[in-house]
Design an enzyme around this catalytic site. Structure first.
Site, mmCIF file in Angstrom:
data_model
loop_
_atom_site.group_PDB
_atom_site.id
_atom_site.type_symbol
_atom_site.label_atom_id
_atom_site.label_comp_id
_atom_site.label_asym_id
_atom_site.label_seq_id
_atom_site.Cartn_x
_atom_site.Cartn_y
_atom_site.Cartn_z
ATOM 1 N N ALA A 14 -21.622 -27.263 82.754
ATOM 2 C CA ALA A 14 -21.309 -26.181 81.803
ATOM 3 C C ALA A 14 -21.947 -24.838 82.180
ATOM 4 O O ALA A 14 -21.944 -23.909 81.386
ATOM 5 C CB ALA A 14 -21.745 -26.589 80.394
ATOM 6 N N ASP A 63 -27.878 -33.568 86.870
ATOM 7 C CA ASP A 63 -27.006 -33.925 87.984
ATOM 8 C C ASP A 63 -26.338 -35.246 87.635
ATOM 9 O O ASP A 63 -27.003 -36.289 87.573
ATOM 10 C CB ASP A 63 -27.854 -34.063 89.254
ATOM 11 C CG ASP A 63 -27.022 -34.434 90.468
ATOM 12 O OD1 ASP A 63 -25.852 -34.821 90.309
ATOM 13 O OD2 ASP A 63 -27.562 -34.344 91.586
ATOM 14 N N TYR A 157 -9.819 -35.920 95.283
ATOM 15 C CA TYR A 157 -9.864 -35.241 93.975
ATOM 16 C C TYR A 157 -8.814 -35.836 93.034
ATOM 17 O O TYR A 157 -9.100 -36.196 91.882
ATOM 18 C CB TYR A 157 -9.615 -33.742 94.191
ATOM 19 C CG TYR A 157 -9.598 -32.905 92.940
ATOM 20 C CD1 TYR A 157 -10.780 -32.550 92.301
ATOM 21 C CD2 TYR A 157 -8.387 -32.443 92.402
ATOM 22 C CE1 TYR A 157 -10.767 -31.767 91.144
ATOM 23 C CE2 TYR A 157 -8.366 -31.660 91.262
ATOM 24 C CZ TYR A 157 -9.555 -31.323 90.639
ATOM 25 O OH TYR A 157 -9.533 -30.551 89.508
ATOM 26 N N ALA A 160 -9.557 -39.487 92.060
ATOM 27 C CA ALA A 160 -10.673 -39.570 91.103
ATOM 28 C C ALA A 160 -10.217 -39.135 89.709
ATOM 29 O O ALA A 160 -10.598 -39.733 88.696
ATOM 30 C CB ALA A 160 -11.843 -38.706 91.577
HETATM 31 N N1 LIG Z 1 -10.170 -24.392 87.772
HETATM 32 C C1 LIG Z 1 -9.080 -25.122 87.902
HETATM 33 O O1 LIG Z 1 -8.041 -24.657 88.408
HETATM 34 C C2 LIG Z 1 -9.050 -26.544 87.408
HETATM 35 C C3 LIG Z 1 -7.809 -27.204 87.341
HETATM 36 C C4 LIG Z 1 -7.760 -28.516 86.891
HETATM 37 C C5 LIG Z 1 -8.925 -29.152 86.500
HETATM 38 N N2 LIG Z 1 -10.114 -28.482 86.592
HETATM 39 C C6 LIG Z 1 -11.303 -29.231 86.191
HETATM 40 O O2 LIG Z 1 -12.075 -28.479 85.277
HETATM 41 C C7 LIG Z 1 -13.443 -28.807 85.431
HETATM 42 C C8 LIG Z 1 -14.263 -27.546 85.601
HETATM 43 O O3 LIG Z 1 -13.767 -26.826 86.708
HETATM 44 P P1 LIG Z 1 -14.112 -25.281 86.936
HETATM 45 O O4 LIG Z 1 -12.961 -24.706 87.656
HETATM 46 O O5 LIG Z 1 -14.585 -24.685 85.663
HETATM 47 O O6 LIG Z 1 -15.316 -25.432 87.984
HETATM 48 P P2 LIG Z 1 -16.588 -24.495 88.299
HETATM 49 O O7 LIG Z 1 -16.793 -24.630 89.769
HETATM 50 O O8 LIG Z 1 -16.449 -23.139 87.722
HETATM 51 O O9 LIG Z 1 -17.752 -25.279 87.523
HETATM 52 C C9 LIG Z 1 -18.101 -26.577 87.869
HETATM 53 C C10 LIG Z 1 -19.553 -26.773 87.481
HETATM 54 O O10 LIG Z 1 -19.909 -28.127 87.775
HETATM 55 C C11 LIG Z 1 -21.237 -28.122 88.254
HETATM 56 N N3 LIG Z 1 -21.523 -29.328 89.026
HETATM 57 C C12 LIG Z 1 -21.175 -29.629 90.307
HETATM 58 N N4 LIG Z 1 -21.694 -30.809 90.667
HETATM 59 C C13 LIG Z 1 -22.395 -31.271 89.597
HETATM 60 C C14 LIG Z 1 -23.174 -32.433 89.360
HETATM 61 N N5 LIG Z 1 -23.364 -33.348 90.322
HETATM 62 N N6 LIG Z 1 -23.739 -32.587 88.139
HETATM 63 C C15 LIG Z 1 -23.576 -31.658 87.168
HETATM 64 N N7 LIG Z 1 -22.876 -30.520 87.347
HETATM 65 C C16 LIG Z 1 -22.282 -30.333 88.554
HETATM 66 C C17 LIG Z 1 -21.315 -26.868 89.114
HETATM 67 O O11 LIG Z 1 -22.680 -26.456 89.314
HETATM 68 C C18 LIG Z 1 -20.509 -25.875 88.276
HETATM 69 O O12 LIG Z 1 -21.340 -25.131 87.398
HETATM 70 C C19 LIG Z 1 -13.523 -29.786 86.613
HETATM 71 O O13 LIG Z 1 -13.542 -31.106 86.127
HETATM 72 C C20 LIG Z 1 -12.233 -29.513 87.356
HETATM 73 O O14 LIG Z 1 -11.795 -30.608 88.116
HETATM 74 C C21 LIG Z 1 -10.212 -27.209 87.026
#
Ligand SMILES: NC(=O)c1ccc[n+]([C@@H]2O[C@H](COP(=O)([O-])OP(=O)(O)OC[C@H]3O[C@@H](n4cnc5c(N)ncnc54)[C@H](O)[C@@H]3O)[C@@H](O)[C@H]2O)c1
Length: 262
Positions: A14, A63, A157, A160
């Protein structure tokens, strides 16, 4: 009416993007939120922003690939806020880009699963006794992806995320009689730091969405808040696409078959 007055929530990953928007939305509707991220500083920053806006939040380094770290985060939300009603599994790792399978690396494959799928499993397992004790308002919302439903590239991806939808269903049935609902939101392309440095890709992606744009983190947060709330009290085990309509059709083919193309 504040839908989450008295609720206690934990959101993973978050410190950025969608997770940060979810934390802000739940807090804006009254929840006390433990904002967790592997990057503790970013989690603290998001929590500080929520507090500055008058909400209740604390930042916590977690984590999700480490069972002890997950146990600490769940312990922290229970200790600080007195329980846990809402868990949002949002953290992910892995490159959604596609490489030839024979060029892919096993450590990357396993790493993607370890955070995206196994991380959610660890959080659900640690949180479940507390969610079950939440008097019928316990809810888990997993963040999946349209990649878990249809091919958009990215082997590990996508696999999963599809598996996360499967866990959502089995856990939903398993925990229903304990008063815990489990659902999954499957976002389409969302403009977050995941896409940093690729603004043109977002512009091109927008052209494939029936609703004419890519998503904003707030679009996803609104759906997460709905599924976590009592408004969704008779909904469990579903995958809710929040995707500008990309999964329901094939815009490229429809345009290609238009009468002006003959
Ligand atoms: N952005 C998109 O286009 C998109 C599309 C479909 C799904 N999603 C999903 O939405 C969710 C958030 O994506 P986002 O685009 O906001 O990503 P983001 O990269 O902005 O944020 C992801 C966060 O996860 C944290 N993270 C990484 N590894 C971690 C770990 N081991 N433990 C705890 N935190 C960890 C990171 O530090 C980061 O703050 C993900 O599940 C992603 O698969 C995103």
């Amino acid at each position: 009416m504040q839908r989450f007055e008295g609720y206690r929530a934990l959101v993973t990953g978050a410190g950025s993007g969608i997770g940060a928007a979810v934390a802000r939305r739940l807090a804006a509707e009254g929840a006390a939120v433990l904002v967790t991220d592997v990057d503790a500083d970013r989690a603290e920053e998001v929590a500080a922003g929520i507090s500055a806006d008058g909400g209740t939040a604390a930042g916590f380094g977690c984590d999700v690939s480490e069972p002890e770290s997950v146990a600490s985060a769940v312990g922290a939300v229970v200790e600080r806020f007195g329980g846990l009603d809402t868990l949002v599994n949002n953290a992910y790792a892995g490159n959604p880009e596609t490489v030839l399978l024979e060029d892919s690396r096993e450590d990357e494959w396993l790493g993607a699963f370890d955070v995206t799928l196994h991380g959610a499993y660890r959080c659900c397992r640690a949180a479940m006794p507390h969610l079950a004790a939440a008097g019928g308002r316990g809810a888990i919302v997993n963040i999946g992806s349209v990649n878990g439903e249809q091919d958009f590239g990215g082997h590990a991806y996508s696999a999963a995320k599809a598996a996360l939808a499967g866990l959502t269903r089995t856990l939903a049935v398993d925990s229903a009689e304990r008063g815990v609902r489990v659902n999954l939101v499957a976002p389409g392309t969302v403009d977050t730091p995941s896409w940093k440095g690729r603004p043109q890709a977002l512009v091109r992606a927008a052209g494939h969405y029936p609703l004419g744009r890519v998503g904003r983190p707030e679009d996803i947060a609104a759906a997460v808040a709905f599924l976590a709330s009592a408004d969704a009290g008779w909904i469990t085990g579903v995958t809710l696409p929040v995707d500008g309509g990309v999964l329901i059709g094939n815009l490229a083919m429809r345009r290609d078959l238009g009468p002006d193309r003959d």
